[in-house]
Design an enzyme around this catalytic site. Structure first.
Site, short mmCIF file in Angstrom:
data_model
loop_
_atom_site.label_atom_id
_atom_site.label_comp_id
_atom_site.label_asym_id
_atom_site.label_seq_id
_atom_site.Cartn_x
_atom_site.Cartn_y
_atom_site.Cartn_z
N SER A 131 -7.79 -26.29 -17.88
CA SER A 131 -7.44 -26.98 -16.64
C SER A 131 -8.69 -27.56 -15.98
CB SER A 131 -6.77 -26.01 -15.66
OG SER A 131 -6.70 -26.54 -14.36
N TYR A 155 -5.86 -18.75 -10.60
CA TYR A 155 -5.44 -19.64 -11.69
C TYR A 155 -6.65 -20.21 -12.42
CZ TYR A 155 -3.66 -23.79 -14.07
OH TYR A 155 -3.38 -24.74 -15.01
N LYS A 159 -8.02 -19.71 -16.50
CA LYS A 159 -8.32 -20.78 -17.44
C LYS A 159 -9.77 -20.69 -17.94
CE LYS A 159 -4.28 -22.65 -17.60
NZ LYS A 159 -3.50 -22.62 -18.86
#
Length: 233
Positions: A131, A155, A159
């Site tokens: 990401s 998040y 990643k």
């Protein structure tokens, strides 16, 4: 060069995790149209049954309802496959802040399960979704690999952890891993609704419906007068 010109082995098998999602279902469609076999692994927690149903009648398509958090399921799904396109994950920065433990279990442990399953099954290439969030608060534009700042969400951390595991599995075990740092991906079958919808389909929906951006609390900057600003929403 178009992806349609890529050639793989006859009867090559691609495992697409998260194949019921927006990106995953488009990958499934593209690979099927190229004449190869597709195996879709998805637990339908965020994916759509409708995206699975699109291909169920295709002779080269197989759907496996299963969870990447379960290692035996991952190993079984990888059996006799040639390539893995790992898209299964929970998205959304705001939701990860609300539910960090879920993101640890799904995005980190689930991806590690898939890499281990790929290693045990001698997968030729393992391509996974990273990401743009791994760039964190680094101010430089355009973004450049190797110039990452402080992470700003659970998040983003998941990643970054995926990328580190990808490096380790390549260095220690010889698994060919490739992480793709997606930015604002958009296209067909993307859901513009809901609290965690991506910004581009939201904007497109508003334009099609002739909705007022300011009434929706969206501030738009003119790039010519504010080149260091981005769309805020």
């Amino acid at each position: 060069m178009s992806y349609k010109e890529l050639l793989f082995e006859d009867n090559a098998v691609f495992l697409v995790t998260g194949g019921a999602g927006f990106i995953g279902s488009n990958l499934c469609e593209a690979i099927l149209n190229m004449g190869y076999q597709v195996r879709c692994l998805d637990n339908l927690s965020t994916g759509s049954q409708a995206n699975v149903d699109l291909f169920l009648e295709h002779p080269n398509y197989k759907f496996i309802k299963g969870d990447i958090a379960d290692l035996p399921t991952c190993i079984e799904a990888c059996a006799d496959a040639d390539y893995v396109l790992h898209q299964a994950a929970w998205g959304s920065v705001p939701r990860s802040i609300e539910m960090p433990l879920n993101y640890e279990e799904i995005n980190i442990r689930g991806t590690l399960n898939m890499m281990e399953a790929a290693r045990q099954n001698q997968i030729k290439k393992f391509v996974y979704a990273s990401s743009s969030s791994v760039y964190g608060d680094h101010p430089v534009l355009p973004k450049v690999e190797g110039q990452e700042g402080n992470l700003l969400s659970p998040y983003a951390l998941t990643k970054r952890a995926n990328e580190e595991y990808g490096k380790l599995y390549h260095g220690l075990y010889g698994l060919n891993t490739y992480g793709l740092r997606y930015f604002n991906v958009f296209g067909k079958r993307q859901n513009p609704n809901g609290a965690y919808a991506a910004v581009i389909p939201k904007f497109i929906k508003m334009l099609l419906c002739d909705e007022d951006f300011q009434e929706q609390g969206i501030i738009c900057y003119d790039y010519r007068s504010a080149p260091n600003q981005i769309l805020l929403y």
